[in-house]
Structure formats: structure tokens, C-alpha cells
Design a protein around this motif. Structure first.
Motif, PDB file in Angstrom:
ATOM      1  N   SER A  95      19.607  62.197  70.345  1.00 14.57           N
ATOM      2  CA  SER A  95      20.908  62.669  70.821  1.00 14.57           C
ATOM      3  C   SER A  95      22.073  61.771  70.437  1.00 14.57           C
ATOM      4  O   SER A  95      23.222  62.138  70.679  1.00 14.57           O
ATOM      5  N   SER A 141       8.698  64.008  82.804  1.00 18.06           N
ATOM      6  CA  SER A 141       9.992  64.517  82.363  1.00 18.06           C
ATOM      7  C   SER A 141      10.191  65.948  82.851  1.00 18.06           C
ATOM      8  O   SER A 141       9.236  66.707  83.026  1.00 18.06           O
ATOM      9  N   TRP A 178       6.378  65.886  80.217  1.00 20.99           N
ATOM     10  CA  TRP A 178       5.737  64.782  79.482  1.00 20.99           C
ATOM     11  C   TRP A 178       5.520  63.577  80.386  1.00 20.99           C
ATOM     12  O   TRP A 178       6.385  63.157  81.136  1.00 20.99           O
ATOM     13  N   LEU A 183       5.693  62.609  72.297  1.00 25.47           N
ATOM     14  CA  LEU A 183       7.081  62.595  72.759  1.00 25.47           C
ATOM     15  C   LEU A 183       8.053  62.641  71.593  1.00 25.47           C
ATOM     16  O   LEU A 183       9.142  63.216  71.700  1.00 25.47           O
ATOM     17  N   GLN A 233      12.738  68.194  81.372  1.00 32.46           N
ATOM     18  CA  GLN A 233      13.084  69.120  80.290  1.00 32.46           C
ATOM     19  C   GLN A 233      12.814  68.553  78.903  1.00 32.46           C
ATOM     20  O   GLN A 233      12.609  69.321  77.968  1.00 32.46           O
ATOM     21  N   GLU A 234      12.821  67.240  78.743  1.00 30.03           N
ATOM     22  CA  GLU A 234      12.803  66.648  77.402  1.00 30.03           C
ATOM     23  C   GLU A 234      11.658  65.656  77.216  1.00 30.03           C
ATOM     24  O   GLU A 234      11.844  64.446  77.403  1.00 30.03           O
ATOM     25  N   ASP A 268      13.330  61.769  82.412  1.00 27.83           N
ATOM     26  CA  ASP A 268      14.444  62.100  81.519  1.00 27.83           C
ATOM     27  C   ASP A 268      15.778  62.119  82.259  1.00 27.83           C
ATOM     28  O   ASP A 268      16.825  61.845  81.667  1.00 27.83           O
ATOM     29  N   VAL A 271      10.970  56.999  76.445  1.00 28.01           N
ATOM     30  CA  VAL A 271      11.909  58.108  76.616  1.00 28.01           C
ATOM     31  C   VAL A 271      13.318  57.665  76.231  1.00 28.01           C
ATOM     32  O   VAL A 271      14.082  58.435  75.629  1.00 28.01           O
ATOM     33  N   ILE A 278      16.851  58.448  82.331  1.00 32.13           N
ATOM     34  CA  ILE A 278      17.329  57.990  81.028  1.00 32.13           C
ATOM     35  C   ILE A 278      18.682  58.596  80.698  1.00 32.13           C
ATOM     36  O   ILE A 278      19.563  57.915  80.145  1.00 32.13           O
ATOM     37  N   ASN A 279      18.899  59.863  81.031  1.00 29.10           N
ATOM     38  CA  ASN A 279      20.207  60.473  80.788  1.00 29.10           C
ATOM     39  C   ASN A 279      21.297  59.759  81.586  1.00 29.10           C
ATOM     40  O   ASN A 279      22.397  59.514  81.081  1.00 29.10           O
ATOM     41  N   GLU A 335      13.440  57.591  72.391  1.00 29.79           N
ATOM     42  CA  GLU A 335      13.441  58.955  71.853  1.00 29.79           C
ATOM     43  C   GLU A 335      14.791  59.630  72.039  1.00 29.79           C
ATOM     44  O   GLU A 335      15.304  60.291  71.130  1.00 29.79           O
ATOM     45  N   LYS A 336      15.372  59.471  73.220  1.00 37.14           N
ATOM     46  CA  LYS A 336      16.656  60.115  73.511  1.00 37.14           C
ATOM     47  C   LYS A 336      17.772  59.541  72.651  1.00 37.14           C
ATOM     48  O   LYS A 336      18.627  60.280  72.145  1.00 37.14           O
TER      49      LYS A 336
END
Length: 493
Positions: free
Chosen positions: A12, A214, A221, A43, A216-217, A257, A4, A260-261, A7-8
């Protein structure tokens, strides 16, 4: 979490030039093949649509956490020290029952060695270490500070180095003290190591609680059986019927997520503001948006009854109890006895028995989680709130970690569906067939109960005058009640 995070960053943070991933060598598969397999995961579908060549940004570095210097070659060390700006350290063993020596190697010594490498990095701006909210679970109130370690890490490492594994195993309970396992114990030591070894490095520590699917993202998942995921699947398959936990205890799940954010935001803040000491971020939901184990049980069961898993063993019907004796009774009646019957059927049909083995593994997993599902903790989250206040409105949307917005019933439903889609790889279009299978299981259950009643009648009631008298008395009472109910209904009309 590693997937994750990658991917983020790719999706982003388009200005990131390259991601260097430490990848453990695996027999019969090159590092690049391992990375390519990871990139095929669902993902990465959104990243793949936006940028089909995203994999060009990923550089695999051969590494082994159990080896001196993390097993990184001299050429790769030179490359990393010349190019890295931010380190995200989330590699660890998450097995609760890991032998202490191995857990110490992976969670403490490897962290120590990575910090040593980080100090050589010429352009390093931040080092972010992923810990756990339960590193100090022997306390009821946990602030965003690094607590004194249970033992000096260096002394423990030196002491265990010469000890035989059997000796270490014998003394482990006394060493970990009032912590439940080697995972939380070594994570507490790792935080101390981060504080001691950081030197002039700007450091941040993230403490997530129980990491789940997750939010939302993307929606729901998840790709493994770890933590609650395996329990949800076992309940949905009808394998799990009882679990010992406190219905009123807070289930401190945190979507992956969200973690991770927060991790990326902490990396940005640490690099830009360069705090004088390591900032700790408790990434939890219990004190902000609490949800309880009893509520989770309800929504998991209702979701799997509406969206059943394929080829379920029984209809979903799990219950949580805090009573040890009641839990043991239902384990015997609803777990072990059916498992023995099913394994007997498999043996008679020439197949290998497996159900008792599955239940034993399930009981072991639930037993390891029992400590965390039977009590509450209070986590301070001031640094998390401070970090949120530093973000612009646009960044708050892109790197959302505001768990106040989390709708728990909706999240649990998406979590359960996520286990079906991503872990078990089941097609949602097959739900009607799965529902038909549940109806078949219901009819089998009704038939079995009927046969059981007839059997009890033949064996006990038909051979005993007293039992027959009691039976006739109960039946007559039922008949009188039905007659009274029918008469009352007639009068009402």
C-alpha cells in the motif's frame, strides 16, 4: 505483527524506497535466508502478484536485542543513521511467564537502546512504539496517557544487574505487584522509557489488546499458536473441553491488520504533524464494538462443526465456566482421564505417550490467559477517533481501522478457518473426510457409553436387590410416560 507490517508497507505504500529489518542471527541460516523464508509466506501472495521483485526493497540488518547496542555493526549503524525516516518498533517478548530479567532486557533495555540509535538518525521523522493495552491492566479505566511507572526503570535495571537469577525469581511477585505477569509489567516500564528517552524525536505509542487473525488483508490470516489461536485449535481438535472464563466478560480481540493500519496511520500523522508530546492510541474493540467470551465459544464451536479440523481427537464441544470447582471437575473428567487412557493405549502399542504432556501445556496456556478472560476494562479511544478523522475517504479504505464495521460472527468463522488453512496447513477440499472422521468419533462415543451402561448394570444393579428395584421403578415410569404420550398423540389426531 511484523510480517503484516512489512506486507502492508510493500503493498500500500509503493513510494517507500527500502525497508530495513533488524533480523536476529540463527545457527545454520543466514539473515537473507531467514528473510527469504518469511517472504515465501502466503501472506505475501498478493504483493508477489503485483510486484514479483518486491524483495529487492528489503534490507536485512543483523541484530540481537540482548547484546549491547542491539548487536548492530558500526557499518550498519552508519547506514541506518543516514537513511532511516521512520522507525516501527514491534520487537518484544510476548511470553507471559518470561523471567523478569530476560523480559526487562527484551522489552525495556532494547527499547532504550533503539531510542538511543534513533536519536542519531539524521532524517528521522517519527518513532512508533508498539506497546499493549494491558500495560496498565491494574487500572479498570485506561486513558490514552502514559501513566507513572511502577518503579523507575533505570533503578530497576541497575538493581537487577548484579542479582542472581534465583533471587530475581524470588522477588518478582513483589515487584510486579497487582499486575498478572512480567509481560504487562515490562511493557509499562517500556512506555515510560519511550517518554523519557525520546528527546526531540516525534513519538507515537500503539496499545493493541489481544491481537488475533487478520480481518480483511488477507481474510483470516494467522501463522502461529499464540493467544486465542492455540485455544481455538485445541477446541476444534476436541482436546479442549473446558475453560475458566466469564461468559459475560468482553473478549477484547483486535484483528492484526487493524493494528497495522492504525500503526501506519499514526506514523504518518506523527511525521507530518509532529505532536509536542507522545500520543498514545488505545487500539481496542471492547468500548466500540463489544463481543463476549460466551459468544466466541458458540461461534468457534459451530464453525468447527461445519468445517472440522483433520484427525480430531474428539468432537468439538468446549464449554466456558467461571466456577473454579466445576472447571476442575471437567478438567479431571474430560481432560486428564481421557489423556491417561490414550497414553496407556500408546504405551501398549509401543508408542511414546504424549497426550498428558499436551494437556499440561494447554492448561498452562489457559491459566496465563485466565486473568484477561475473566474481567473487563474500559479504554478511552479519543486519539484513535481523531486519527480516523484526519484521513481522506480513500485512505480510510486503504488503512481501515474502523472496528465499528467488524462483523464478529463472520470474523470468528474466518479466524477459525484461518487456523485450519494457515497454521495447520490443511486443505479445505478435505473437509468431507474430516466430517466423516467426526461421525466415526460420534459412533465410538455412543458405543463406549453403551458398554459403560452395561458394565454398570452388571457390576452394581445385577448384584443388588435395592438397585434392581430402583432401576425397575425408573423404567416403569419411563414406560408409563411413553404410553401416556402415545395416547395423547392418538387423541389429538
Amino acid at each position: 505483527m511484523g510480517k503484516v507490517l512489512v506486507e502492508k508497507l510493500l503493498r500500500s505504500c509503493p513510494r517507500v524506497c527500502a525497508l530495513y529489518l533488524l533480523v536476529r542471527p540463527k545457527a545454520g541460516q543466514s539473515m537473507q535466508e531467514r528473510v527469504d523464508d518469511m517472504m515465501k509466506c502466503k501472506l505475501f501472495d498478493r504483493v508477489r502478484e503485483d510486484n514479483p521483485d518486491f524483495h529487492n526493497k528489503i534490507v536485512a540488518i543483523s541484530s540481537e536485542l540482548t547484546q549491547p547496542g542491539l548487536g548492530i555493526s558500526a557499518a550498519d549503524v552508519e547506514r541506518l543513521t543516514a537513511r532511516i525516516n521512520i522507525v516501527f518498533h514491534c520487537a518484544a517478548t510476548i511470553r507471559f511467564d518470561e523471567p523478569l530479567k530476560h523480559a526487562l532486557q527484551l522489552n525495556v533495555i532494547a527499547t532504550q537502546q533503539l531510542l538511543s540509535l534513533a536519536q542519531q538518525m539524521q532524517h528521522l521523522e517519527a518513532f512508533i512504539h508498539i506497546s499493549t493495552a494491558y500495560a496498565n491492566c491494574n487500572r479498570r479505566h485506561i486513558d490514552e496517557v502514559i501513566y507513572p511507572p511502577p518503579v523507575e526503570p533505570k533503578k530497576l535495571i541497575d538493581s537487577l544487574e548484579w542479582m542472581d537469577d534465583s533471587i530475581v525469581c524470588d522477588i518478582t511477585p513483589r515487584l510486579i505487584g497487582d499486575r498478572p505477569n512480567t509481560y504487562t509489567y515490562t511493557k509499562a516500564l517500556a512506555e515510560c522509557v519511550v517518554q523519557q528517552e525520546s528527546g526531540k524525536i516525534s513519538v507515537g505509542i500503539i496499545r493493541p489488546s489481544i491481537v488475533g487473525a487478520s480481518w480483511q488483508e488477507p481474510l483470516g490470516w494467522i501463522d502461529n499458536f499464540n493467544g486465542p489461536s492455540g485455544i481455538f485449535i485445541a477446541a476444534g481438535k476436541g482436546i479442549l473441553r473446558t475453560m475458566r472464563a466469564n461468559n459475560d466478560a468482553v473478549a477484547d480481540l483486535i484483528p492484526v491488520d487493524v493494528v497495522i493500519n492504525l500503526t501506519l496511520t499514526a506514523g504518518w500523522y506523527t511525521a507530518v504533524q509532529k505532536p509536542k508530546s507522545a500520543l498514545v492510541y488505545n487500539c481496542t474493540t471492547g468500548g466500540i464494538n463489544p463481543f463476549h467470551w460466551g459468544e466466541i465459544e458458540h461461534y468457534v464451536m459451530s464453525t468447527f462443526k461445519r468445517n472440522p479440523l483433520e484427525q480430531a481427537f474428539r468432537r468439538p464441544n468446549a464449554n466456558i465456566t467461571s466456577n473454579y470447582l466445576i472447571n476442575q471437575y471437567w478438567i479431571l473428567v474430560s481432560h486428564k482421564f481421557p489423556a491417561l487412557l490414550y497414553d496407556l493405549f500408546l504405551r501398549l502399542s509401543g508408542q511414546k505417550p504424549q497426550m498428558m504432556r499436551i494437556f499440561n501445556r494447554l492448561h498452562k496456556a489457559i491459566g496465563l490467559l485466565e486473568y484477561f478472560s475473566s474481567q473487563d476494562w474500559e479504554w478511552n479511544s479519543e486519539n484513535m477517533n481523531m486519527l480516523m478523522s484526519q484521513l481522506s475517504p480513500e485512505d480510510r479504505k486503504t488503512f481501515n481501522f474502523d472496528v465499528r464495521q467488524l462483523n464478529w460472527p463472520e470474523y470468528i468463522e474466518n479466524y477459525c478457518i484461518g487456523t485450519k488453512k494457515y497454521v495447520l496447513n490443511e486443505d479445505m477440499s478435505d473437509i468431507p473426510a474430516a466430517r466423516q472422521h467426526l461421525r466415526k468419533l460420534r459412533n465410538i462415543r455412543y458405543t463406549f457409553n453403551t458398554v459403560l451402561v452395561v458394565f454398570i448394570w452388571r457390576v452394581f444393579i445385577a448384584r443388588s436387590q435395592m438397585a434392581r428395584n430402583i432401576w425397575y421403578f425408573v423404567v416403569s415410569l419411563c414406560f408409563k410416560f411413553l404410553s401416556y404420550f402415545r395416547a395423547s398423540s392418538t387423541l389429538t389426531k
